[in-house]
Design an enzyme around this catalytic site. Structure first.
Site, PDB file in Angstrom:
ATOM      1  N   GLU A  86     135.134  94.432  83.574  1.00 54.63           N
ATOM      2  CA  GLU A  86     135.587  94.330  82.192  1.00 54.63           C
ATOM      3  C   GLU A  86     134.920  95.369  81.310  1.00 54.63           C
ATOM      4  O   GLU A  86     135.552  95.941  80.413  1.00 54.63           O
ATOM      5  CB  GLU A  86     135.319  92.920  81.656  1.00 54.63           C
ATOM      6  N   GLU A  87     133.627  95.609  81.531  1.00 56.88           N
ATOM      7  CA  GLU A  87     132.927  96.571  80.676  1.00 56.88           C
ATOM      8  C   GLU A  87     133.485  97.981  80.850  1.00 56.88           C
ATOM      9  O   GLU A  87     133.510  98.763  79.906  1.00 56.88           O
ATOM     10  CB  GLU A  87     131.426  96.557  80.985  1.00 56.88           C
ATOM     11  N   ASP A 128     126.446  88.641  76.791  1.00 62.63           N
ATOM     12  CA  ASP A 128     127.622  89.414  77.211  1.00 62.63           C
ATOM     13  C   ASP A 128     127.554  89.708  78.704  1.00 62.63           C
ATOM     14  O   ASP A 128     127.166  90.793  79.103  1.00 62.63           O
ATOM     15  CB  ASP A 128     127.683  90.716  76.398  1.00 62.63           C
ATOM     16  N   HIS A 178     125.500  94.603  74.445  1.00 63.14           N
ATOM     17  CA  HIS A 178     125.155  96.004  74.679  1.00 63.14           C
ATOM     18  C   HIS A 178     123.867  96.419  73.980  1.00 63.14           C
ATOM     19  O   HIS A 178     123.524  97.606  73.986  1.00 63.14           O
ATOM     20  CB  HIS A 178     126.295  96.948  74.283  1.00 63.14           C
ATOM     21  N   GLU A 183     133.846  84.780  76.032  1.00 67.03           N
ATOM     22  CA  GLU A 183     133.102  85.827  75.336  1.00 67.03           C
ATOM     23  C   GLU A 183     132.367  85.204  74.138  1.00 67.03           C
ATOM     24  O   GLU A 183     132.805  84.194  73.581  1.00 67.03           O
ATOM     25  CB  GLU A 183     134.061  86.910  74.837  1.00 67.03           C
ATOM     26  N   HIS A 208     133.745  87.378  82.130  1.00 62.10           N
ATOM     27  CA  HIS A 208     133.488  88.581  82.928  1.00 62.10           C
ATOM     28  C   HIS A 208     132.023  88.582  83.346  1.00 62.10           C
ATOM     29  O   HIS A 208     131.133  88.193  82.584  1.00 62.10           O
ATOM     30  CB  HIS A 208     133.909  89.858  82.188  1.00 62.10           C
ATOM     31  N   ASP A 223     130.368  91.301  84.884  1.00 63.83           N
ATOM     32  CA  ASP A 223     129.684  92.587  84.887  1.00 63.83           C
ATOM     33  C   ASP A 223     128.977  92.783  83.550  1.00 63.83           C
ATOM     34  O   ASP A 223     129.320  92.157  82.542  1.00 63.83           O
ATOM     35  CB  ASP A 223     130.656  93.733  85.156  1.00 63.83           C
TER      36      ASP A 223
END
Length: 407
Positions: free
Chosen positions: A145-146, A110, A378, A178, A77, A79
């Site tokens: 995705e987030e 991430d 994050h 991931e 992903h 984003d």
């Protein structure tokens, strides 16, 4: 398969992967705002000689290498979450920096590092003739995705392909990039986004007995939710189901009035054997919920992608895992042992990934191996490791033929 040649090629591409990742980090790309980074990825894929590069209707960028009818897919992903409080970052989260070991910036672990390694791992497949006859490699830079993990792959399965059966017939398996910190990950808990709504009646705050305070009515529900969180299911591999209250909202005519509504959001993590229906019903069955006639519901996601497309979906993200002796685990383990001369760690993610849709909803096998570490996700001062990019690019290049030999 010449594992030493694969490792040598991955090492040689290390500086290119670093440059590409830093370019991606420099382009802010929160969910629904991935246009810039998606086009940068397409540019890199074209430079690397991909046979086809395209965007689907949602804005996922898809690169193809090879010409067979069967597919092995690699998903990253593209984003990121936002940066939060800028004061928590020691350096600019988008300008970032690099030293001999790490690459710093939002998206490093991430999950744009996975995109860099996947793009170049597939290039190595082409360079060294590692794409099995009759197969092609599908490299996906997935969006949103987030915001709503798996929704991007719901769109791919149902819109790009002709539905789950067609996708399963074409796609042998998907590698999720991931972060796994050098391990092979074979599942994770599912999740739900749940809302509890309480209604009240407003009145002047000087005479609260004339009204019905929705915030006060919510209080016993919060207590019972905390108690419920200690009684949830458990799976030996995936661990315990969890529940936490993540948001609270209210309405009131003024600060001098009784609140006439109150609502909370619940992040519910589902372990193996738990269902979305059961998760809703156990909250609806709480005495305080029944007494107050509170409304328990699941959120829906309907934000437009960067292309403007809205793909509505309920905020339920199924639990998934593959068994310890599954062919994907064996294939990746054999590739890892061939490359690095030792057995890998096989584990699970704590957080959720696009696997909730790929495997959880649609039954397409998924296996995880990606650069970076979960705790970086994050967090401020996010980083990834240059050595991880090289390791993962080598693994991605070796996996298709390792899988064929395993089968």
């Amino acid at each position: 398969m010449d594992f030493e040649a694969i490792k040598k090629a991955a090492q040689a591409y290390g500086p290119d992967m670093t440059r590409f990742l830093r370019d991606m980090i420099a382009i802010p790309s929160e969910s629904c705002e991935e246009k810039g980074v998606a086009h940068r990825i397409a540019e890199e894929m074209k430079k690397l000689g991909y046979d086809k590069v395209e965007f689907d209707a949602l804005g996922n960028v898809i690169g193809w290498m090879g010409s067979g009818d069967k597919i092995i897919a690699i998903d990253s992903h593209i984003d990121t979450v936002g940066i939060g409080n800028r004061e928590n970052w020691t350096h600019d989260p988008y300008e970032g920096y690099e030293d001999d070991k790490v690459i710093y910036g939002r998206g490093g672990s991430d999950q744009e590092g996975g995109m860099a390694a996947a793009a170049y791992g597939t290039k190595i497949m082409k360079d060294l003739g590692l794409i099995p006859e009759g197969y092609k490699i599908m490299v996906v830079g997935s969006v949103q995705e987030e915001d709503c993990d798996g929704m991007c792959w719901q769109s791919i399965v149902n819109e790009y392909f002709k539905g789950p059966e067609d996708a399963r017939n074409q796609i042998e398996f998907v590698i999720s990039t991931e972060p796994t910190d050098g391990g092979i990950y074979r599942g994770h808990r599912g999740r739900m986004e749940i809302r509890v709504d309480m209604h009240g009646v407003s009145c002047h705050g000087s005479a609260p007995e004339r009204g019905d305070n929705a915030i006060f009515k919510m209080a016993p529900i919060l207590t019972e939710l905390e108690q419920l969180s200690q009684k949830l299911g458990y799976d030996e591999f995936l661990g315990k189901g969890t529940l936490t209250v993540s948001e609270i909202f209210f309405t009131s005519p003024s600060r001098c009035a009784v609140a006439d509504s109150c609502a909370v959001s619940i992040d519910r993590r589902l372990t193996w054997g738990e269902t979305w229906e059961g998760a809703l019903e156990e909250i609806r069955a709480l005495p305080a919920v029944k007494k107050a006639a509170a409304v328990v519901s699941m959120y829906n996601y309907e934000r437009p992608s960067w292309t403007g497309l809205v793909y509505p979906t309920e905020c339920y993200f199924p639990t998934w895992k593959v068994e310890e002796n599954h062919f994907t685990v064996r294939a990746l383990s054999n590739a890892y042992e061939g490359l690095f001369g030792k057995a890998p760690v096989v584990d699970k993610w704590t957080f959720s990934t696009n696997g909730v849709s790929i495997m959880g909803r649609h039954g397409i096998p998924v296996i995880g191996f990606g650069p970076g570490k979960e705790p970086e996700a994050h967090a401020p001062n996010e980083k990834t490791w240059k050595s991880h990019l090289v390791t993962c690019a080598a693994m991605y290049a070796a996996i298709p033929l390792s899988w064929l030999a395993t089968e």
